[in-house]
Scaffold this motif. Structure first.
Motif, mmCIF file in Angstrom:
data_model
loop_
_atom_site.group_PDB
_atom_site.id
_atom_site.type_symbol
_atom_site.label_atom_id
_atom_site.label_comp_id
_atom_site.label_asym_id
_atom_site.label_seq_id
_atom_site.Cartn_x
_atom_site.Cartn_y
_atom_site.Cartn_z
ATOM 1 N N CYS A 96 2.407 1.668 -4.591
ATOM 2 C CA CYS A 96 2.043 3.060 -4.892
ATOM 3 C C CYS A 96 3.282 3.938 -4.830
ATOM 4 C CB CYS A 96 0.996 3.548 -3.896
ATOM 5 S SG CYS A 96 0.361 5.176 -4.287
ATOM 6 N N VAL A 101 0.496 7.183 -9.011
ATOM 7 C CA VAL A 101 -0.689 7.431 -8.193
ATOM 8 C C VAL A 101 -1.912 7.578 -9.093
ATOM 9 C CG1 VAL A 101 -1.818 9.174 -6.757
ATOM 10 C CG2 VAL A 101 0.497 8.441 -6.231
ATOM 11 N N ASP A 105 -5.982 5.155 -5.353
ATOM 12 C CA ASP A 105 -5.149 5.232 -4.161
ATOM 13 C C ASP A 105 -5.799 6.207 -3.185
ATOM 14 O OD1 ASP A 105 -2.897 3.552 -5.055
ATOM 15 O OD2 ASP A 105 -2.648 5.136 -6.552
ATOM 16 N N CYS A 319 -10.425 0.534 -4.226
ATOM 17 C CA CYS A 319 -9.250 1.014 -3.481
ATOM 18 C C CYS A 319 -8.044 0.134 -3.778
ATOM 19 C CB CYS A 319 -9.550 1.031 -1.985
ATOM 20 S SG CYS A 319 -8.145 1.533 -0.961
ATOM 21 N N GLY A 321 -4.934 1.066 -2.606
ATOM 22 C CA GLY A 321 -3.970 1.254 -1.539
ATOM 23 C C GLY A 321 -4.413 2.335 -0.590
ATOM 24 N N GLN A 323 -2.875 5.172 1.738
ATOM 25 C CA GLN A 323 -1.627 5.900 1.935
ATOM 26 C C GLN A 323 -1.741 6.839 3.132
ATOM 27 O OE1 GLN A 323 0.494 4.504 0.114
ATOM 28 N NE2 GLN A 323 -1.016 3.558 -1.261
ATOM 29 N N ASP A 357 -0.609 -1.327 0.370
ATOM 30 C CA ASP A 357 -1.089 -1.552 -0.987
ATOM 31 C C ASP A 357 -1.691 -2.945 -1.123
ATOM 32 O OD1 ASP A 357 0.039 0.942 -1.705
ATOM 33 O OD2 ASP A 357 2.002 -0.024 -1.944
#
Length: 493
Positions: A96, A101, A105, A319, A321, A323, A357
């Motif tokens: 990511c 993005v 994410d 999903c 990742g 963050q 990720d």
């Protein structure tokens, strides 16, 4: 790779290092007809910063190089395509970055709240526009002498978005932290705002993933072109003596095991990190001042990966990742200033992790990214402690039921004595073009060492290319470049 003209040559060539630059150089020379080429690799395996492993099953995990960046005009991409080594389909998952993005994410703040995707997208889009101005050499003159971090701070503060979006400053800090991964720096406040415009991004997909053979398959193509015995692993080079007078071969390479190799030419492809530690003792006579200055002034940062194999998927199917957005992240201007001296930052080293990720072909594995001094510190802690910290972060940020990982795997590029980092960046206040050219310049006979054989010591590797540093592409083409210097020399002779 285009076939060079055939040159039947008995010239003795030693290539130091079997990373992509070294393998490309050796392969090019052998295919051109050089019949006395020896590659010395200090590690027990070839590949250098390519390190394809299979710790979680039959599918690959890349501890090192991950993607081929760009397509058009990229001979490394052409090589992989020619041999059907590129990934096909949806498995080409990327880390990511602000420019990539998507709503898949999930961004969480440290209070456990998922941030609105629309807010994240707006801030990341602004960040990409601002960095594009730097990469496209469109910065206002007042920023030419500033760091990338300082420029981004001022440009963000001047944007209406800074006050219009509730969490804009925190998301922007995440963007800067993520950009540190691209720059291999401890902080964007160390990186030149002006000099990153020298980097050339090739057209086409930026994240070109490789297929089931991973990056090692690319190295294997080059290895197959070498004759048996050309590559010697576990051969640490301790001294390169050049400009030798009164000898048939003007260069001598000494190894830790006592082996000595006499050569007409040596191509040094050691990493910049290794040269920073060893160059002053490695060469006899000493390197010219301009080259030593380039080694000292160019930046060489650490980028590490943290792989967590959970054995089961606990994150949603959509999903890509998870963050991590901090109230006071390490790339916040005030935090950076406060932590710039001393060791207080070690207590919160984990704040440099951008997030976790998903990993191509591994449905139960997450990969965390960490850079700079925090990555170097992480390497000292061990897999168990790092895994425990990562699980705590995932639980506290998401509120999900996160199981203990079955296995934790860390890359340790700083700890590797033959690499000492990951790739090159241009520090604030440094002329990248001048220093890259100085590092790439071959060693001719010195004023006191005349010889009928010019180009005694040549240099290749990602740090020796003005336009493509930080990429495997840069390493590959500089290996070919230095081999071609020798081919042209012997055609002329």
């Amino acid at each position: 790779m285009n076939s060079p003209p055939t040159v039947t040559s008995s010239a003795r060539v030693v290539v130091v290092g079997a990373g992509l630059a070294g393998l490309a150089a050796a392969s090019t020379l052998v295919q051109a007809g050089f019949n006395n080429v020896q590659v010395l690799e200090a590690m027990s395996r070839p590949g250098g910063r390519i390190n394809t492993t299979r710790p979680f099953g039959p599918d690959v995990i890349e501890l090192g190089a991950n993607w081929i960046h760009g397509q058009k005009g990229n001979p490394l991409f052409d090589l992989a395509k020619k041999h059907s080594l590129l990934s096909e389909g949806t498995s080409a998952t990327t880390m990511c970055l602000p420019a990539s993005v998507t709503p898949r994410d999930y961004f969480f703040d440290e209070g456990g709240r998922q941030l609105p995707p629309g807010d994240v997208e707006q801030v990341c889009s602004l960040f990409s526009k601002l960095t594009s101005r730097a990469f496209d050499n469109k910065l206002e003159k007042r920023y030419h002498s500033e760091s990338l971090g300082r420029y981004l701070d001022e440009a963000f503060a001047a944007s209406p978005l800074a006050s219009a979006v509730k969490d804009a400053a925190k998301i922007f800090e995440w963007c800067k932290r993520s950009e540190c991964t691209d720059e291999a720096s401890s902080s964007l406040y160390e990186v030149s705002a002006l000099q990153i415009s020298e980097y050339t991004a090739l057209p086409g997909g930026f994240f070109n993933c490789l297929g089931p053979g991973g990056y090692q398959a690319v190295a294997d193509v080059l290895l197959r072109s070498l004759h048996p015995g050309v590559l010697l692993c576990d051969r640490q080079v301790t001294r390169i003596q050049w400009g030798l007078e009164g000898e048939a071969h003007p260069v001598r390479v000494l190894c830790a095991d006592g082996q000595e190799l006499k050569a007409d030419h040596v191509i040094v492809t050691a990493s910049l990190g290794f040269l920073k530690e060893r160059a002053s003792a490695l060469f006899e006579p000493a390197l010219p001042d301009a080259k030593m200055r380039a080694i000292e002034r160019l930046g060489f940062g650490t980028v590490d990966k943290i792989f967590l194999d959970f054995g089961e998927r606990f994150w949603p199917e959509d999903c890509a990742g998870i963050q991590l957005v901090w109230e006071e992240g390490p790339e916040d201007q005030g935090v950076h200033r406060l932590m710039s001296e001393g060791d207080a930052w070690k207590a919160t080293w984990y704040k440099k992790i951008c997030g976790f990720d998903i990993v191509a072909r591994h449905p139960t594995v997450l990969c965390g990214w960490i850079t700079g001094r925090e990555a170097q510190y992480m390497e000292t802690l061990g897999e168990k402690e790092v895994g425990e910290v990562c699980v705590r972060l995932l639980r506290s940020f998401t509120g999900w039921q996160v199981p203990e990982p079955k296995q934790v795997l860390l890359s340790t590029w700083w700890s590797n004595p033959y690499v000492k980092g990951s790739y090159t960046f241009i520090p604030h206040g440094v002329s990248g073009v001048r220093e890259h050219k100085a590092l790439a310049a071959p060693l001719p006979p010195t004023a006191t060492h005349t010889s009928t054989k010019p180009l005694q010591v040549l240099f290749a590797g990602e740090a020796t290319h003005v336009k493509f540093y930080t990429t495997t592409h840069g390493a590959y083409i500089t290996g070919i470049r230095e081999a071609q210097r020798l081919i042209d020399l012997y055609i002329d002779l």
